[in-house]
Design a protein around this motif. Sequence first.
Motif, PDB file in Angstrom:
ATOM      1  N   LEU A 108       0.730  -1.236  -0.094  1.00 35.72           N
ATOM      2  CA  LEU A 108       0.000  -0.087  -0.212  1.00 35.72           C
ATOM      3  C   LEU A 108       1.008   1.206   0.005  1.00 35.72           C
ATOM      4  O   LEU A 108       0.346   2.383  -0.566  1.00 35.72           O
ATOM      5  N   GLU A 109       1.876   1.064   0.717  1.00 37.92           N
ATOM      6  CA  GLU A 109       2.916   2.152   0.717  1.00 37.92           C
ATOM      7  C   GLU A 109       3.715   2.569  -0.441  1.00 37.92           C
ATOM      8  O   GLU A 109       4.492   3.678  -0.461  1.00 37.92           O
ATOM      9  N   GLN A 110       4.257   1.569  -1.001  1.00 31.00           N
ATOM     10  CA  GLN A 110       5.591   1.480  -1.871  1.00 31.00           C
ATOM     11  C   GLN A 110       5.477   0.582  -3.069  1.00 31.00           C
ATOM     12  O   GLN A 110       4.935  -0.649  -2.533  1.00 31.00           O
ATOM     13  N   ASN A 111       5.700   0.989  -4.206  1.00 29.35           N
ATOM     14  CA  ASN A 111       5.715   0.029  -5.102  1.00 29.35           C
ATOM     15  C   ASN A 111       7.115  -0.331  -6.037  1.00 29.35           C
ATOM     16  O   ASN A 111       7.124  -1.079  -6.789  1.00 29.35           O
ATOM     17  N   ARG A 112       7.960   0.615  -5.507  1.00 30.80           N
ATOM     18  CA  ARG A 112       9.318   0.445  -5.972  1.00 30.80           C
ATOM     19  C   ARG A 112      10.314   0.369  -4.873  1.00 30.80           C
ATOM     20  O   ARG A 112      10.142   1.216  -3.954  1.00 30.80           O
ATOM     21  N   TYR A 113      11.177  -0.203  -5.003  1.00 24.65           N
ATOM     22  CA  TYR A 113      12.448  -0.414  -3.960  1.00 24.65           C
ATOM     23  C   TYR A 113      13.802   0.079  -4.426  1.00 24.65           C
ATOM     24  O   TYR A 113      14.303  -0.471  -5.474  1.00 24.65           O
ATOM     25  N   LEU A 114      14.597   1.005  -3.901  1.00 23.56           N
ATOM     26  CA  LEU A 114      15.649   1.623  -4.449  1.00 23.56           C
ATOM     27  C   LEU A 114      16.810   0.845  -3.991  1.00 23.56           C
ATOM     28  O   LEU A 114      18.078   1.236  -4.449  1.00 23.56           O
ATOM     29  N   ASP A 115      16.717   0.148  -2.826  1.00 22.46           N
ATOM     30  CA  ASP A 115      17.780  -0.813  -2.616  1.00 22.46           C
ATOM     31  C   ASP A 115      17.482  -2.163  -2.467  1.00 22.46           C
ATOM     32  O   ASP A 115      16.293  -2.580  -2.143  1.00 22.46           O
ATOM     33  N   PHE A 116      18.401  -3.108  -2.368  1.00 21.07           N
ATOM     34  CA  PHE A 116      18.341  -4.465  -2.442  1.00 21.07           C
ATOM     35  C   PHE A 116      17.715  -4.658  -0.864  1.00 21.07           C
ATOM     36  O   PHE A 116      16.915  -5.699  -0.979  1.00 21.07           O
ATOM     37  N   ALA A 117      18.270  -4.409   0.152  1.00 22.92           N
ATOM     38  CA  ALA A 117      17.891  -4.605   1.242  1.00 22.92           C
ATOM     39  C   ALA A 117      16.302  -4.357   1.658  1.00 22.92           C
ATOM     40  O   ALA A 117      15.958  -5.277   2.181  1.00 22.92           O
ATOM     41  N   ASN A 118      15.945  -3.261   1.145  1.00 19.13           N
ATOM     42  CA  ASN A 118      14.328  -3.135   1.400  1.00 19.13           C
ATOM     43  C   ASN A 118      13.474  -3.985   0.605  1.00 19.13           C
ATOM     44  O   ASN A 118      12.485  -4.600   0.828  1.00 19.13           O
ATOM     45  N   LEU A 119      13.835  -4.294  -0.582  1.00 15.57           N
ATOM     46  CA  LEU A 119      13.405  -5.258  -1.512  1.00 15.57           C
ATOM     47  C   LEU A 119      13.220  -6.821  -1.033  1.00 15.57           C
ATOM     48  O   LEU A 119      12.462  -7.402  -0.840  1.00 15.57           O
ATOM     49  N   GLN A 120      14.478  -6.985  -0.349  1.00 16.17           N
ATOM     50  CA  GLN A 120      14.630  -8.373   0.302  1.00 16.17           C
ATOM     51  C   GLN A 120      13.570  -8.541   1.527  1.00 16.17           C
ATOM     52  O   GLN A 120      13.087  -9.340   1.513  1.00 16.17           O
ATOM     53  N   ARG A 121      13.613  -7.429   2.502  1.00 13.63           N
ATOM     54  CA  ARG A 121      12.713  -7.569   3.450  1.00 13.63           C
ATOM     55  C   ARG A 121      11.247  -7.619   2.907  1.00 13.63           C
ATOM     56  O   ARG A 121      10.373  -8.450   3.476  1.00 13.63           O
ATOM     57  N   TYR A 122      10.877  -6.896   1.955  1.00 14.12           N
ATOM     58  CA  TYR A 122       9.443  -7.177   1.169  1.00 14.12           C
ATOM     59  C   TYR A 122       9.288  -8.469   0.817  1.00 14.12           C
ATOM     60  O   TYR A 122       8.059  -9.118   1.064  1.00 14.12           O
ATOM     61  N   CYS A 123      10.152  -9.082   0.110  1.00 13.31           N
ATOM     62  CA  CYS A 123      10.026 -10.247  -0.448  1.00 13.31           C
ATOM     63  C   CYS A 123      10.053 -11.483   0.520  1.00 13.31           C
ATOM     64  O   CYS A 123       9.200 -12.434   0.712  1.00 13.31           O
ATOM     65  N   HIS A 124      10.718 -11.222   1.664  1.00 14.66           N
ATOM     66  CA  HIS A 124      10.542 -12.125   2.941  1.00 14.66           C
ATOM     67  C   HIS A 124       9.322 -12.057   3.440  1.00 14.66           C
ATOM     68  O   HIS A 124       8.801 -13.148   3.809  1.00 14.66           O
TER      69      HIS A 124
END
Length: 132
Positions: A108-124
Motif C-alpha cells: 500500500l505504501e510503496q511499489n518500488r524499492y531503491l535498494d536491495f535490502a528493502n526489496l529483500q525485506r519485502y520479499c521475505h
Amino acid sequence: MTPQDYVQQKAAASGSSFYYAFLFLPAERRAAITAFYAFCREVDDVVDEVSDPAVAQTKLAWWRREVAQSFAGSPTHPVMRALMPLSAAYAIEARHLSAVIDGCQMDLEQNRYLDFANLQRYCHLVAGVVGE
C-alpha cells in the motif's frame, strides 16, 4: 459452509498452481497449508482489490486484530477458524501472520524499492514467511 470448505474454495479460486501442489500432501498438512494460503489470499486481496487506500488500511488493521484475537482463543473469520486448530502442530505463530500483513502493508505504501535490502525485506514478508 464450514471454515474448511471456505479455505478450500478460497485457495482453489486463486488459480494458483500452489493449490494443486497441496493436493499431494497428507490430509492434516494439506489442511494447514490450505488455511495458511487462504489467509495470505485474504490479506493480499485487500491490497489488490480495494481501490481506496484508507479502506485497505482499515481492512489490514482488522486482520491484525483478528490474528491477535485468534491466537488469544477467539477466532471469528472462517480462515482463522480453520487455521487455529492446526497452528500449533505446524508451528504457525501470530508473528508469521503479522509478517504477511506487514508485507501487504508495504504494498500500500510503496511499489518500488531503491535498494536491495528493502526489496529483500519485502520479499521475505510476502513470500519467505510462507516458506518458513
